[in-house]
Design an enzyme around this catalytic site. Structure first.
Site, PDB file in Angstrom:
ATOM      1  NE  ARG A 132      11.589   7.942  51.138  1.00 15.01           N
ATOM      2  CZ  ARG A 132      10.867   7.008  50.507  1.00 15.01           C
ATOM      3  NH1 ARG A 132      10.989   6.855  49.211  1.00 15.01           N
ATOM      4  NH2 ARG A 132      10.060   6.232  51.187  1.00 15.01           N
ATOM      5  NE  ARG A 165       7.051   8.149  51.439  1.00 17.03           N
ATOM      6  CZ  ARG A 165       7.075   7.216  50.502  1.00 17.03           C
ATOM      7  NH1 ARG A 165       7.645   7.461  49.333  1.00 17.03           N
ATOM      8  NH2 ARG A 165       6.547   6.031  50.698  1.00 17.03           N
TER       9      ARG A 165
END
Ligand code: AP5
Length: 226
Positions: A132, A165
């Site tokens: 991601r 993240r």
């Protein structure tokens, strides 16, 4: 356009695709999308004592204390005329939070109409989370394997370098998944016993999962649950 109020929860482990689908479904049906993870990421950027505390909890992949979670949810959840209902993504994460929510809804003369459980095997979750990326400017989400940007690691819209993240590293991912199975998975039985649970195979593409969800919503699965 739907005619009934939809007050739904998206349940599932980290990386199951709850956030991705919550964005699409909330836009499609004019639902209020509440992501506690997003709200905590914003709060963790502040230098307040609560912000600092939340940041270190999230970096470890543990759960934010229930009282803080609930305060944040109460502050952000509205029952206004402008929405057909709400979509909770990442909340509740344990039985106590579920009971707090039930009590809060009752006080506001609202009710929960459906809980959708995203089913994805563990290996796929880890792969999705490690791959991601997001744009630090516009926030658009990517996945290097399944939803790659057009140009190598650059946002299609802003043309800036994509970032990870901070909790998408293997150590924190492992803790987040453990936290899910220990604290959150019991909600599956909890909501099954209330006849609110629907399961969705979320291993297909984003488009495919969206169609499965849309079929559920369009068939009025949430209707007679008051
Ligand atoms: P949160 O932000 O909610 O993180 P999470 O639960 O770990 O969930 P994710 O956002 O990682 O997964 P997702 O299912 O939304 O997947 P996504 O759609 O992004 O919470 C972060 C932290 O905040 C927690 O660890 C905790 O500390 C705290 N917190 C939050 N709520 C709390 C609460 N209620 N109580 C206590 N603490 C709380 O997709 C993942 C990737 O896969 C993306 O790259 C995406 O592009 C890709 N993808 C998505 N769908 C597909 C698909 N169908 N096919 C291929 N790729 C896909």
């Amino acid at each position: 356009m739907v005619q009934y109020r939809i007050n739904a929860i998206f349940l599932g482990p980290p990386g199951a695709g709850k956030g991705t689908q919550a964005e699409l479904i909330s836009k499609h049906y004019s639902l209020q999308h509440i992501s506690t993870g997003e709200l905590f990421r914003k709060e963790s950027e502040s230098k307040t004592a609560v912000g600092v505390k939340i940041r270190s909890i999230m970096e470890r992949g543990e759960l934010v204390p229930d009282e803080i979670v609930f305060e944040v949810v109460k502050k952000n959840l509205f029952f206004g005329e402008n929405y057909n209902g709400f979509l909770l993504d990442g909340f509740p994460r344990n039985i106590l939070q579920a009971e707090m929510l039930a009590h809060f809804l009752e006080q506001n003369n609202e009710f929960l109409s459906a809980v959708i459980n995203f089913i994805v095997p563990k290996e796929m979750l880890v792969m999705r989370l490690l791959q991601r990326r997001f744009c630090p400017v516009c926030g658009k989400n990517y996945n290097l394997q399944t939803l790659p940007p057009k140009n190598d690691n650059l946002c299609d819209i802003c043309n800036v370098e994509l970032v990870k993240r901070p909790d998408d590293n293997i150590e924190t991912i492992t803790t987040r998944i453990e936290m899910y199975y220990t604290n959150t998975e019991p909600l599956v039985e909890y909501y099954k016993s209330k006849e609110l649970l629907h399961e969705v195979d979320a291993t297909g593409s984003v488009e495919h999962v969206f169609v499965l969800l849309k079929n559920l919503f369009d068939n009025g699965f949430y209707k007679n649950k008051k």
